[in-house]
Design a protein around this motif. Structure first.
Motif, PDB file in Angstrom:
ATOM      1  N   GLY A   1       0.827  -1.207   0.000  1.00 24.38           N
ATOM      2  CA  GLY A   1       0.000   0.000   0.000  1.00 24.38           C
ATOM      3  C   GLY A   1       0.858   1.253   0.000  1.00 24.38           C
ATOM      4  N   TRP A   2       1.951   1.202   0.758  1.00 30.09           N
ATOM      5  CA  TRP A   2       2.891   2.312   0.823  1.00 30.09           C
ATOM      6  C   TRP A   2       3.415   2.638  -0.578  1.00 30.09           C
ATOM      7  N   MET A   3       3.789   1.552  -1.296  1.00 31.26           N
ATOM      8  CA  MET A   3       4.320   1.783  -2.634  1.00 31.26           C
ATOM      9  C   MET A   3       3.253   2.279  -3.595  1.00 31.26           C
ATOM     10  N   MET A   4       2.046   1.790  -3.403  1.00 34.98           N
ATOM     11  CA  MET A   4       0.964   2.215  -4.295  1.00 34.98           C
ATOM     12  C   MET A   4       0.419   3.584  -3.927  1.00 34.98           C
ATOM     13  N   GLY A   5       0.808   4.058  -2.729  1.00 38.58           N
ATOM     14  CA  GLY A   5       0.254   5.324  -2.303  1.00 38.58           C
ATOM     15  C   GLY A   5      -1.100   5.189  -1.632  1.00 38.58           C
ATOM     16  N   VAL A   6      -1.461   3.938  -1.277  1.00 34.54           N
ATOM     17  CA  VAL A   6      -2.727   3.735  -0.587  1.00 34.54           C
ATOM     18  C   VAL A   6      -2.463   3.784   0.916  1.00 34.54           C
ATOM     19  N   GLN A   7      -3.361   4.404   1.664  1.00 34.90           N
ATOM     20  CA  GLN A   7      -3.086   4.585   3.081  1.00 34.90           C
ATOM     21  C   GLN A   7      -3.538   3.398   3.912  1.00 34.90           C
ATOM     22  N   MET A   8      -2.865   2.286   3.689  1.00 32.30           N
ATOM     23  CA  MET A   8      -3.184   1.103   4.494  1.00 32.30           C
ATOM     24  C   MET A   8      -2.335   1.145   5.752  1.00 32.30           C
ATOM     25  N   ASP A   9      -2.978   0.988   6.903  1.00 36.64           N
ATOM     26  CA  ASP A   9      -2.190   1.008   8.127  1.00 36.64           C
ATOM     27  C   ASP A   9      -2.568  -0.179   9.003  1.00 36.64           C
ATOM     28  N   LEU A  10      -1.934  -0.274  10.156  1.00 33.13           N
ATOM     29  CA  LEU A  10      -2.179  -1.407  11.033  1.00 33.13           C
ATOM     30  C   LEU A  10      -3.278  -1.117  12.046  1.00 33.13           C
ATOM     31  N   ASN A  11      -3.964  -0.018  11.867  1.00 35.66           N
ATOM     32  CA  ASN A  11      -5.043   0.307  12.784  1.00 35.66           C
ATOM     33  C   ASN A  11      -6.282  -0.450  12.342  1.00 35.66           C
ATOM     34  N   PHE A  12      -6.489  -1.625  12.934  1.00 36.30           N
ATOM     35  CA  PHE A  12      -7.617  -2.457  12.534  1.00 36.30           C
ATOM     36  C   PHE A  12      -8.884  -2.073  13.262  1.00 36.30           C
ATOM     37  N   GLN A  13      -8.905  -0.923  13.916  1.00 32.63           N
ATOM     38  CA  GLN A  13     -10.034  -0.479  14.725  1.00 32.63           C
ATOM     39  C   GLN A  13     -10.142  -1.332  15.983  1.00 32.63           C
TER      40      GLN A  13
ATOM     41  N   LEU B   1     -17.779 -19.666  16.714  1.00 29.00           N
ATOM     42  CA  LEU B   1     -19.176 -19.286  16.500  1.00 29.00           C
ATOM     43  C   LEU B   1     -19.480 -17.951  17.183  1.00 29.00           C
ATOM     44  N   ILE B   2     -18.887 -17.764  18.381  1.00 26.89           N
ATOM     45  CA  ILE B   2     -19.095 -16.493  19.077  1.00 26.89           C
ATOM     46  C   ILE B   2     -18.527 -15.354  18.252  1.00 26.89           C
ATOM     47  N   VAL B   3     -17.317 -15.564  17.737  1.00 30.98           N
ATOM     48  CA  VAL B   3     -16.690 -14.518  16.926  1.00 30.98           C
ATOM     49  C   VAL B   3     -17.537 -14.238  15.688  1.00 30.98           C
ATOM     50  N   ALA B   4     -18.000 -15.294  15.028  1.00 29.15           N
ATOM     51  CA  ALA B   4     -18.801 -15.104  13.822  1.00 29.15           C
ATOM     52  C   ALA B   4     -20.076 -14.325  14.139  1.00 29.15           C
ATOM     53  N   ALA B   5     -20.733 -14.705  15.233  1.00 30.73           N
ATOM     54  CA  ALA B   5     -21.963 -14.008  15.609  1.00 30.73           C
ATOM     55  C   ALA B   5     -21.678 -12.542  15.886  1.00 30.73           C
ATOM     56  N   SER B   6     -20.535 -12.276  16.542  1.00 30.02           N
ATOM     57  CA  SER B   6     -20.192 -10.883  16.845  1.00 30.02           C
ATOM     58  C   SER B   6     -20.019 -10.085  15.573  1.00 30.02           C
ATOM     59  N   PHE B   7     -19.401 -10.671  14.571  1.00 28.06           N
ATOM     60  CA  PHE B   7     -19.207  -9.919  13.343  1.00 28.06           C
ATOM     61  C   PHE B   7     -20.487  -9.806  12.534  1.00 28.06           C
ATOM     62  N   PHE B   8     -21.434 -10.704  12.795  1.00 32.72           N
ATOM     63  CA  PHE B   8     -22.697 -10.622  12.067  1.00 32.72           C
ATOM     64  C   PHE B   8     -23.465  -9.365  12.450  1.00 32.72           C
ATOM     65  N   VAL B   9     -23.259  -8.930  13.679  1.00 37.86           N
ATOM     66  CA  VAL B   9     -23.988  -7.749  14.128  1.00 37.86           C
ATOM     67  C   VAL B   9     -23.073  -6.557  14.285  1.00 37.86           C
ATOM     68  N   HIS B  10     -21.940  -6.575  13.591  1.00 39.59           N
ATOM     69  CA  HIS B  10     -20.997  -5.472  13.762  1.00 39.59           C
ATOM     70  C   HIS B  10     -20.768  -4.785  12.441  1.00 39.59           C
ATOM     71  N   GLU B  11     -20.812  -3.485  12.475  1.00 39.98           N
ATOM     72  CA  GLU B  11     -20.369  -2.771  11.289  1.00 39.98           C
ATOM     73  C   GLU B  11     -19.370  -1.720  11.734  1.00 39.98           C
ATOM     74  N   GLY B  12     -18.471  -1.396  10.856  1.00 39.79           N
ATOM     75  CA  GLY B  12     -17.404  -0.492  11.225  1.00 39.79           C
ATOM     76  C   GLY B  12     -17.928   0.904  11.477  1.00 39.79           C
ATOM     77  N   PRO B  13     -17.153   1.744  12.143  1.00 38.66           N
ATOM     78  CA  PRO B  13     -17.544   3.140  12.347  1.00 38.66           C
ATOM     79  C   PRO B  13     -17.703   3.825  11.004  1.00 38.66           C
ATOM     80  N   ARG B  14     -18.667   4.687  10.855  1.00 42.19           N
ATOM     81  CA  ARG B  14     -19.028   5.254   9.549  1.00 42.19           C
ATOM     82  C   ARG B  14     -17.856   5.921   8.878  1.00 42.19           C
ATOM     83  N   GLN B  15     -17.046   6.617   9.668  1.00 43.07           N
ATOM     84  CA  GLN B  15     -15.995   7.409   9.031  1.00 43.07           C
ATOM     85  C   GLN B  15     -14.812   6.539   8.632  1.00 43.07           C
ATOM     86  N   GLY B  16     -14.764   5.285   9.156  1.00 41.76           N
ATOM     87  CA  GLY B  16     -13.612   4.439   8.850  1.00 41.76           C
ATOM     88  C   GLY B  16     -13.629   4.018   7.407  1.00 41.76           C
TER      89      GLY B  16
END
Lengths: 452, 441
Positions: free
Chosen positions: A389-401, A437-452
């Motif tokens: 991403g750095w080389m492409m100029g895309v702002q990929m970082d390690l902040n996975f929220q 299964l717990i992790v999957a269920a958690s992601f089923f009802v999770h959406e990222g913060p709008r601005q992310g």
């Protein structure tokens, strides 16, 4: 890993696995590959059109092959159709291959993102497996060290390709989520199923695996979590020196360090491998003649590798485009698709392999597949994507929220605890699956913060 | 550092996380006198030593000049001693804070080492129990003095960050270098260390993290009963508990010294040839006490200037204060421990290295931190255990990583390399970190 898996045994495992799926032989290098966390799937659709030709020239090619049997590392010189027959037709999983082009057709004919996404997913599954096959065939010719390295890099090439295509489109969040999902799926689902089924088969006793390797692996995973945690917490506590750019700079620096650590890990593994091979070699001498027998020549392997990679790239391109559309039409959050659905498909073959190994009481191989793959993704793919991403100029970082990072953190801790004893049984496996299964269920009802 | 002998008590000291550094600058001016009266003092020493052959620790009665010679000149590190007064000169003559800071840093390094030497010499006379206790308390006296000065100036954040940095540096950098260098020397096999001790130590570190975590989370979730004062009260209470725990830990260590020394027995047997040197302190008991006081006074003096200069240096170098406090100060403060741990590892005495590194971390987290809170309480400073979320999270993950690396009881160069790389990640994180403006303490 200082796994004590014998190449012979591994070979036997996989050969049984594939014999049940068809008739492909597995080379001895599979072991080194497995240790590095391999299992790819490969695709090959275009050559199906040549199917009719192959029947006509079958007899001729068989004679051709017979002439070359005296070669030492029997390099079979197949003609195109023979090669095609070996690579494509011998594996039942390849019945799914037509779904790839079908998906592309659907994409252009109808506007249904949902179906298109589904078909692409199905179409990629056999490709990933064939990619692994081609890599392993190539590894026969390169020796164990380079073979191991090959697998260390190509081990999760599907995820890599999907991630790079998503990066190109600037879909940084999808990249993060896909990689995260792959790590979680390997650590919980694949490992859990392996422990569970192995424990069911051997219900009277606990299965054992090498504790030393497990501890080193846990340490590597924790280091990866550390690398992900700091940029996330830095961003979350809003305590950066240069707001906005500090996290990115820190992520890039940490990625370089993680790549160095991964290189050191490979070096360390390869250095300690000779001792592994010597003790196991004594066990399975009766199978020695099958090991050195690759099915396709070196150049064929390279060509197939390129063809498969190209096909995966094409399909992945469509897949990535369709994610958001599918998410809208199925009313499922994008995080669920990226974190749960994609990795399950991408890891299907590894999954099957790990379960088979566990059922034959070769837990070290299962661990190599599952945990090795997790390490490869977390310590190599993730930082590599940041650098790309750095080389492409895309702002990929390690902040996975924060949410995703917390999930990863607690998962690594749980898995490390389960592993540090060195034994397993069906109950531990069941626990890991339920955690997934717990992790999957958690992601089923999770959406990222709008601005992310 | 070649001509100083290491008494057998270093083991006990090391286990308590010892190795201090000493300072001694003022006597440098007496250098000229020393040369003149050398012969006289040597004769003096010779006549006295014959009269004490039965003393178990041969207590040499040195004259002042001989004492100086032994304590000051015998160590090459002491070449850095002039930097101390130089720093003070610069402070008064120039207004450049960063030079003062730099020179003070350099000047404190040999002092810290000499403090450790004096402590260990004193410990020869007091027996292993009190000797161990001495080291347990004076082990990190440099950090303690710097912290108390900062507290006096109300620079609570600097105190927290310095102590945190010392813990992180000991756990990651010192331990990592020891594992790495030891692993390189002994690369054919894994080095082993006592798993039981390592587990107890990990448990203590986790308890320290717990003590630091709860006030931070309480503050962060805005869920205090009496906003603003609950968290301080909780911190003070937790500090008392942590001090009790530390006292119990010392008691436990000393009681089980006969057991815990058994894995080290091999080392003591191997070192029989050096045992003749072990019981032979170089300076007498009162000399040791006097040197200890002088060196401590000098460290205090320099620390005062150091603490004053921190903020100025941060501004002129454009580096966040957190980076200076967390990374730079501890590296300097721990320089001698660092060297000691690496040397022990390269001689396959990993238990000693672990004792230096992890023992020092425990001493700071379970003793120095709560002690500073209590001192602050007495001074009326609002020092608490809320290290802010970022630092607390960092400490937490570090302790977990180290605990995992230690739990197996073996080490190799790869583990060492991992720990060093983790330290680089931590250092990089602090380089781009500054406190969020609304929480300025």
């Amino acid at each position: 890993m200082r796994s004590q898996i014998s190449c012979r045994e591994l070979y036997l495992m996989f050969s049984n696995l594939f014999k049940s799926m068809g008739c492909c032989k597995v080379s001895s290098l599979m072991q080194a590959q497995v240790e590095m966390g391999l299992g790819n799937e490969v695709e090959l659709k275009s050559l199906l059109e040549q199917e009719t030709d192959s029947r006509q020239t079958n007899a001729a090619s068989l004679m051709e092959q017979g002439l070359h049997r005296e070669r030492r590392a029997k390099v079979p010189r197949n003609n195109v159709v023979q090669s095609f027959k070996i690579v494509i037709l011998s594996n039942k999983l390849n019945l799914l291959l037509p779904f790839g082009p079908l998906a592309i057709l659907v994409h252009y004919l109808t506007d249904s993102k949902g179906w298109f996404f589904l078909l692409s997913l199905v179409g990629i599954t056999p490709l990933a497996e064939r990619l692994g096959y081609a890599t392993e065939q190539l590894a026969c010719y390169t020796g164990s060290t380079v073979g191991g390295l090959l697998n260390a890099t190509f081990g999760n090439v599907i995820e890599l390709i999907i991630s790079i295509i998503a990066l190109k489109n600037g879909m940084v969040r999808v990249v993060q989520l896909t990689l995260l999902g792959s790590i979680l799926s390997n650590m919980l689902l694949v490992l859990g199923c392996a422990f569970f089924f192995g424990g069911l088969v051997f219900s009277r006793k606990d299965q054992v695996f090498d504790k030393g390797n497990a501890v080193v692996s846990s340490g590597m995973l924790l280091m990866a979590v550390m690398g992900l945690l700091f940029p996330t917490v830095l961003h979350y506590t809003q305590s950066e020196v240069h707001a906005g750019s500090s996290v990115l700079a820190l992520s890039r620096f940490i990625s370089c360090i993680m790549l160095v650590a991964y290189a050191a890990y490979l070096f360390f593994q390869l250095k300690s491998q000779p001792s592994v091979y010597t003790e196991e070699r004594n066990h399975n001498t009766e199978m020695s003649e099958d090991d050195e027998d690759p099915e396709i020549s070196k150049w064929e392997a390279i060509i197939w590798l390129s063809i498969f990679t190209a096909w995966v790239s094409i399909l992945s391109g469509y897949l990535v485009d369709a994610i958001e559309g599918a998410s809208v039409s199925w009313k499922i959050p994008v995080s669920f698709i990226s974190v749960i659905l994609l990795p399950i498909v991408g890891n299907a073959a590894e999954h099957a392999g790990a379960v088979m190994f566990a059922m034959k009481d070769k837990l070290d191989l299962s661990l190599g597949v599952a945990i090795g793959s997790s390490i490869q993704i977390s310590m190599f793919l993730v930082p590599f994507c940041v650098v790309i991403g750095w080389m492409m100029g895309v702002q990929m970082d390690l902040n996975f929220q924060l949410y995703e990072t917390a999930t990863l953190f607690i998962t690594v801790i749980v898995v490390a605890f389960f592993l540090h004893e060195g034994t397993s049984n069906y109950f531990k496996g069941l626990m890991l699956i339920l955690c997934y299964l717990i992790v999957a269920a958690s992601f089923f009802v999770h959406e990222g913060p709008r601005q992310g | 550092m070649s001509c100083c002998k290491v008494p057998v008590l270093i083991e006990a000291q090391v286990e308590m996380g010892s190795v201090n550094e000493l300072e001694h600058k003022s006597l440098f001016r007496q250098e000229d006198d020393a040369a003149q009266t050398k012969e006289a003092s040597l004769m003096e020493q010779g006549s006295l030593s014959t009269s004490f052959p039965q003393h178990t620790p041969k207590s040499p009665k040195n004259s002042v000049l001989n004492s100086i010679k032994i304590v000051i000149f015998c160590n090459k590190l002491n070449l850095l001693l002039p930097f101390g007064p130089l720093a003070i000169l610069v402070h008064y003559m120039i207004d450049s804070k960063r030079w003062v800071f730099l020179l003070t840093l350099v000047g404190i390094t040999p002092l810290a080492e000499r403090l450790g030497y004096a402590t260990e010499q004193l410990a020869c006379y007091t027996g292993p129990t009190v000797g161990g206790l001495l080291n347990a308390t004076f082990g990190n006296v440099t950090e303690l003095i710097i912290s108390i000065f900062a507290l006096k100036n109300g620079m609570i954040r600097v105190v927290q960050l310095t102590l945190l940095g010392s813990i992180l540096s000991n756990m990651l950098l010192v331990l990592g270098c020891a594992f790495f260098c030891g692993g390189l020397v002994f690369y054919q096999k894994d080095q082993v260390f006592d798993k039981g001790t390592a587990t107890v130590n990990s448990g203590l570190l986790l308890m320290a993290v717990m003590g630091i975590l709860f006030p931070a989370v309480l503050h962060y979730t805005h869920s205090e009963v009496h906003a603003g004062s609950s968290e301080l009260a909780l911190s003070r209470f937790s500090s008392c508990i942590m001090l009790i725990a530390y006292a119990a830990y010392l008691f436990f260590q000393l009681k089980s010294q006969s057991n815990s020394y058994s894995p080290l027995d091999e080392e003591t047997n191997q070192n029989e040839e050096t045992s003749a040197e072990d019981e032979d302190p170089e300076i007498s008991k009162w000399e040791a006490i006097i040197w200890l006081s002088i060196l401590t006074a000098w460290v205090s003096l320099l620390s005062g200037y150091l603490v004053d200069a921190i903020e100025g240096a941060s501004v002129s170098w454009n580096i966040p204060i957190s980076f200076i406090s967390v990374i730079l100060l501890p590296i300097v403060g721990n320089a001698a421990e660092h060297a000691g741990a690496i040397m022990f590892a390269m001689k396959d005495k990993l238990d000693l290295s672990l004792g230096v590194a992890i023992g020092s971390s425990i001493q700071i987290s379970m003793f120095a931190v709560p002690f500073c809170v209590v001192i602050g309480w007495m001074m009326g400073q609002q020092m608490d255990l809320n290290f802010q979320l970022f630092e607390t999270a960092m400490l937490f993950i570090t302790v977990i990583v180290v605990a995992f690396f230690l739990q197996e009881g073996t080490s190799n160069y790869f583990k060492g390399l991992m720990l060093i790389l983790c330290y680089l990640i931590v250092a990089a994180s602090f380089f781009v970190h500054e406190d969020p403006p609304q929480d300025g303490i």
